[in-house]
Design an enzyme around this catalytic site. Structure first.
Site, short mmCIF file in Angstrom:
data_model
loop_
_atom_site.label_atom_id
_atom_site.label_comp_id
_atom_site.label_asym_id
_atom_site.label_seq_id
_atom_site.Cartn_x
_atom_site.Cartn_y
_atom_site.Cartn_z
N ASP A 96 -41.88 39.83 14.75
CA ASP A 96 -43.16 40.10 15.41
C ASP A 96 -44.01 41.16 14.71
OD1 ASP A 96 -43.20 38.16 17.36
OD2 ASP A 96 -42.00 39.34 18.75
N ASP B 99 -42.49 31.48 19.70
CA ASP B 99 -43.45 32.60 19.68
C ASP B 99 -43.89 32.95 18.26
OD1 ASP B 99 -41.28 32.54 21.49
OD2 ASP B 99 -41.72 34.52 22.28
N1 GLY Z 1 -42.84 37.00 22.35
C1 GLY Z 1 -42.07 37.42 23.45
C2 GLY Z 1 -42.60 36.98 24.74
O1 GLY Z 1 -43.57 36.24 24.81
O2 GLY Z 1 -42.02 37.38 25.75
#
Ligand code: GLY
Length: 377
Positions: free
Chosen positions: A99, A156
């Protein structure tokens, strides 16, 4: 560029006149703290507890959008100070994960876009290199998380790819784009199902990329359909279409969008946490709706004339419904969008709460209606 109707522009302007005092007051209170969840109208400082936390870019992202619209120094200075705080994560390194795209796209990369600050460009390129360094060339994926999750890939991560497209452009070097495309193709093959629903997680053999398992992750159960994951997929594939021009990614984004639009229609445009969970108990996630709306606007921007209204109308319906029923405009309280949920299975304090990314994507969507030419990701 999306064509915003007169009526919708007027609506977005009205919302922005509520956002402006709300964010000015919140900036006074929150300052360079970097929040995740609000409790009793007060945002926390998640970054003080965890400099690597994946949501640490959303508050600076909000501040940069406010700066773009208002040109007020207070937004610039606070966002820049947070970007400097985030340097501890870049130099600490060990806790960093996939991320980095979320974290530095909305902090340093937006700073560079708006101010041309050379140090912000360096930070963004640093983050892009860290992301590219997670690529597994045999399995053709960017690995998620750390520790022993060697073959784990999550939907994600599609939202992290724009940082790689940007790095390729900046450096006139296609390597980053190639990695992003390879990852997107692997995600398309194993994470997106034929009907447009998605797995949250797949576990691949890191030696050869063979599919081993598809656990439930943040969704209800294996084979179900975690709503925020659907939104990441929708927006993520729309962005990969935008940056590559490859039609297969546009087709994927549309397939996911059709599934999401059908699924939310059943719930009055208020997403449940999982589209394939039992109707009871009722669990909703407004952040899934805000991300889906922003992704649908991106898709409407690129889709042909005969279909763009489908995506645009669904985006506006989501935004208007969620604004009417789930937004807190009290300027003495932090957070706008209420009732976000981190995942289907209870996490204490993380269900039915204001989440910073619910606010961020709501702001991005309204900002986009007012400034359709401004591309964040
Ligand atoms: N990317 C982690 C979430 O959406 O919880």
């Amino acid at each position: 560029m999306i064509k915003v109707s007169e009526e919708d522009r007027h609506w977005a302007e009205q919302i922005w006149t509520k956002i402006t005092p709300k964010m000015a007051a919140q900036r006074e209170r929150v300052g360079t703290k970097v929040p995740y969840i609000a409790v009793d109208g007060r945002y926390d400082d998640k970054m003080a507890a965890n400099v690597y936390w994946w949501t640490n870019g959303f508050w600076p992202g909000i501040l940069w959008l406010m700066y773009h619209d208002t040109k007020e120094a207070m937004y610039h200075d606070t966002a820049r100070a947070i970007e400097e705080r985030l340097d501890a994560a870049l130099s600490g390194y060990e806790g960093l994960h996939h991320d980095v795209g979320f974290m530095w796209t909305l902090s340093a990369r937006l700073d560079f876009q708006l101010t041309g600050n050379p140090l912000s460009r360096v930070r963004s390129l640093h983050a892009a290199n860290l992301l590219a360094g997670r690529y597994n060339p045999r399995g053709r994926f960017i690995r998620s998380w750390n520790r022993n999750y060697t073959g784990w890939v999550i939907i994600d991560c599609m939202m992290n790819l724009p940082l790689l497209y940007w790095a390729s452009e900046q450096l006139a070097d296609p390597r980053f784009r190639y990695i992003a495309i390879e990852h997107a193709d692997t995600a398309l093959k194993h994470l997106v199902r034929d009907d447009g629903s998605c797995n949250h997680i797949i576990v691949l053999d890191p030696e050869n990329g063979n599919l081993l398992e598809a656990p439930a992750g943040q969704g209800y159960a294996p084979g179900s359909s975690w709503s925020r994951g659907q939104s990441w997929a929708l927006y993520g594939f729309a962005l990969t279409w935008l940056h590559t021009g490859e039609e297969r990614f546009g087709a994927a984004a549309k397939r996911i969008a059709h599934y999401v639009i059908a699924a939310i229609s059943r719930h009055g445009f208020v997403p449940p946490v999982d589209y394939r969970a039992p109707d009871e108990p009722v669990k909703i996630d407004t952040s899934a709706g805000m991300i889906a709306a922003t992704g649908l606007l991106c898709l409407a921007d690129q889709a042909g004339d005969t279909e763009k209204n489908l995506y645009y109308d669904a985006a506006l319906k989501l935004l208007k419904t969620l604004e009417r029923d789930y937004c807190d405009w009290d300027t003495t309280r932090d957070s706008i969008v209420q009732k976000g949920s981190a995942q289907y299975h209870e996490l204490p304090g993380e269900m039915g709460v204001p989440l910073i990314y619910g606010d961020y994507f709501f702001l991005e969507a309204i900002h986009r209606l007012l400034h359709p030419e401004f591309q964040v990701w």
